[in-house]
Motif scaffolding. Structure first.
Motif, PDB file in Angstrom:
ATOM      1  N   TYR A  46      -4.911  10.005   2.218  1.00 14.32           N
ATOM      2  CA  TYR A  46      -5.073   8.637   1.723  1.00 14.32           C
ATOM      3  C   TYR A  46      -3.780   8.138   1.079  1.00 14.32           C
ATOM      4  CZ  TYR A  46      -7.062   4.660  -0.826  1.00 14.32           C
ATOM      5  OH  TYR A  46      -7.329   3.409  -1.320  1.00 14.32           O
ATOM      6  N   SER A  47      -3.145   8.990   0.279  1.00  5.48           N
ATOM      7  CA  SER A  47      -1.891   8.600  -0.384  1.00  5.48           C
ATOM      8  C   SER A  47      -0.809   8.312   0.647  1.00  5.48           C
ATOM      9  CB  SER A  47      -1.423   9.703  -1.331  1.00  5.48           C
ATOM     10  OG  SER A  47      -2.397   9.983  -2.310  1.00  5.48           O
ATOM     11  N   LEU A  50      -1.528   4.993   2.410  1.00  4.45           N
ATOM     12  CA  LEU A  50      -1.272   3.894   1.473  1.00  4.45           C
ATOM     13  C   LEU A  50       0.231   3.621   1.360  1.00  4.45           C
ATOM     14  CD1 LEU A  50      -3.601   4.341  -1.661  1.00  4.45           C
ATOM     15  CD2 LEU A  50      -3.638   2.491   0.005  1.00  4.45           C
ATOM     16  N   ILE A  54       1.898   0.242   3.032  1.00  5.04           N
ATOM     17  CA  ILE A  54       2.376  -0.719   2.037  1.00  5.04           C
ATOM     18  C   ILE A  54       3.888  -0.912   2.164  1.00  5.04           C
ATOM     19  CG2 ILE A  54       2.724  -1.083  -0.440  1.00  5.04           C
ATOM     20  CD1 ILE A  54      -0.048   0.136  -0.900  1.00  5.04           C
ATOM     21  N   LEU A  82      -5.435  -0.424   5.765  1.00  5.76           N
ATOM     22  CA  LEU A  82      -5.556  -0.282   4.308  1.00  5.76           C
ATOM     23  C   LEU A  82      -6.974  -0.613   3.842  1.00  5.76           C
ATOM     24  CD1 LEU A  82      -2.170  -1.857   3.162  1.00  5.76           C
ATOM     25  CD2 LEU A  82      -2.848   0.533   2.883  1.00  5.76           C
ATOM     26  N   THR A  86      -9.566   2.248   2.470  1.00  5.09           N
ATOM     27  CA  THR A  86      -9.848   2.124   1.040  1.00  5.09           C
ATOM     28  C   THR A  86     -11.351   2.023   0.790  1.00  5.09           C
ATOM     29  OG1 THR A  86      -7.705   1.105   0.598  1.00  5.09           O
ATOM     30  CG2 THR A  86      -9.439   0.715  -1.021  1.00  5.09           C
TER      31      THR A  86
END
Length: 323
Positions: A46-47, A50, A54, A82, A86
């Motif tokens: 997930y990190s 992201l 981004i 995203l 999320t």
């Protein structure tokens, strides 16, 4: 509080209507020694997505040289990735650490809505990107007049609008059903898991779900197949090495990513019809979300010359300043 609610509802007959807004998520059966490794793996995934998505979005927004139709499509893809992840991954990570997995009915509906919109929009955006590649490769001199900012914005708005409309009907047909169960037999909320909470006739839901799936897959497979056949024919007829190299570089990565998404998405839909493989279905669904979202910035970002050159230029400039 939750346990008390569930105990009282378990005593009700299966045909009785359940009024509680609290649902239990079945989740994964995880051995204690794998709980934290799985949690940190999901956190890392997930990190990573992201950070990468981004970064691509920020770079395209800040750099005026990248304010072009092709990069606007990149933004569509990154925003979709995203939002879709999320909505899914933070709750999934929380449920990995917890033995009591509860969610409200409205939260479940919201997750299902965003999840299905993510899937539908992914297909449609990739079709638009295939059309963009077709115009760039087969009609390079007319590209700027065909794929204008206005055209791309209109195509993107159509893709998002159709996705939201189709999914709204999908979820709306489920909301109308009374519930007689409170256990989501999944690791997350999706439409089939929600309408399976009802003891009423769900044939309309199944029919519309089939229509929705066939329409989405037919449009994406048909659109991408048509554009790629046309690109292949143009490359074969012109026999231009530079053109063939450009087509191979841009189209192969797009096709590989599309096939991964198509395979994992199809496997999820098929496995809903085979309840003996619940964990495989859950894993396929997670892969459908996280694999393309992590690969998109690499495949569409770093393999695109203008974007790659911009990233290299910024890194070199920062290195010089630091020295």
């Amino acid at each position: 509080m939750f346990n008390k609610d569930f105990s009282s509802h378990e005593k009700m007959g299966e045909n009785a209507s359940i009024l509680t807004d609290i649902l239990e998520i079945e989740g994964f059966e995880i051995a204690p020694e794998f709980t934290y490794p799985l949690f940190f793996l999901l956190l890392f995934v997930y990190s990573t997505l992201l950070f990468s998505n981004i970064c691509v979005l920020t770079l395209i927004i800040k750099e005026k040289s990248l304010h072009q139709p092709m990069y606007f499509l990149f933004c569509n893809l990154s925003v979709n990735d995203l939002i879709g992840n999320t909505v899914l991954l933070p709750q999934l990570m929380a449920h990995v650490l917890s033995t009591k997995r509860f969610v409200t009915y409205n939260q479940c509906l919201l997750q299902a809505f965003h999840s299905h919109t993510f899937g539908s929009a992914s297909h449609m955006i990739l079709v638009i990107m295939a059309i963009d590649r077709y115009v760039a490769i087969c009609h390079p001199l007319r590209y700027s007049t065909i794929m204008t900012n206005r055209t791309v914005i209109s195509l993107s708005a159509t893709a998002w609008g159709l996705s939201i409309l189709l999914v709204s009907v999908l979820i709306g047909l489920t909301v109308r059903l009374p519930r007689c169960r409170s256990l989501i037999q999944n690791a997350f909320c999706d439409n089939p898991s929600l309408f399976k909470l009802s003891c009423e006739d769900v044939s309309i839901n199944n029919l519309y779900g089939l229509f929705f799936t066939v329409l989405c897959f037919t449009c994406s497979i048909g659109g991408i197949t048509a554009t790629y056949i046309r690109i292949a024919l143009i490359c074969w007829m012109k026999k231009n090495k530079e053109l063939n190299s450009k087509a191979l570089q841009t189209c192969t990565s797009h096709l590989v990513l599309y096939l991964i998404m198509l395979w994992s998405g199809s496997l999820t839909i098929i496995l809903h019809r085979f309840p003996n493989y619940p964990d495989l279905r859950k894993i396929a669904y997670i892969l459908f979300h996280v694999v393309p979202a992590n690969l998109n910035p690499i495949i569409y970002g770093l393999q695109t010359k203008s974007l790659r050159d911009t990233i290299t230029h910024i890194l070199r400039r920062k290195t010089v300043i630091s020295i």
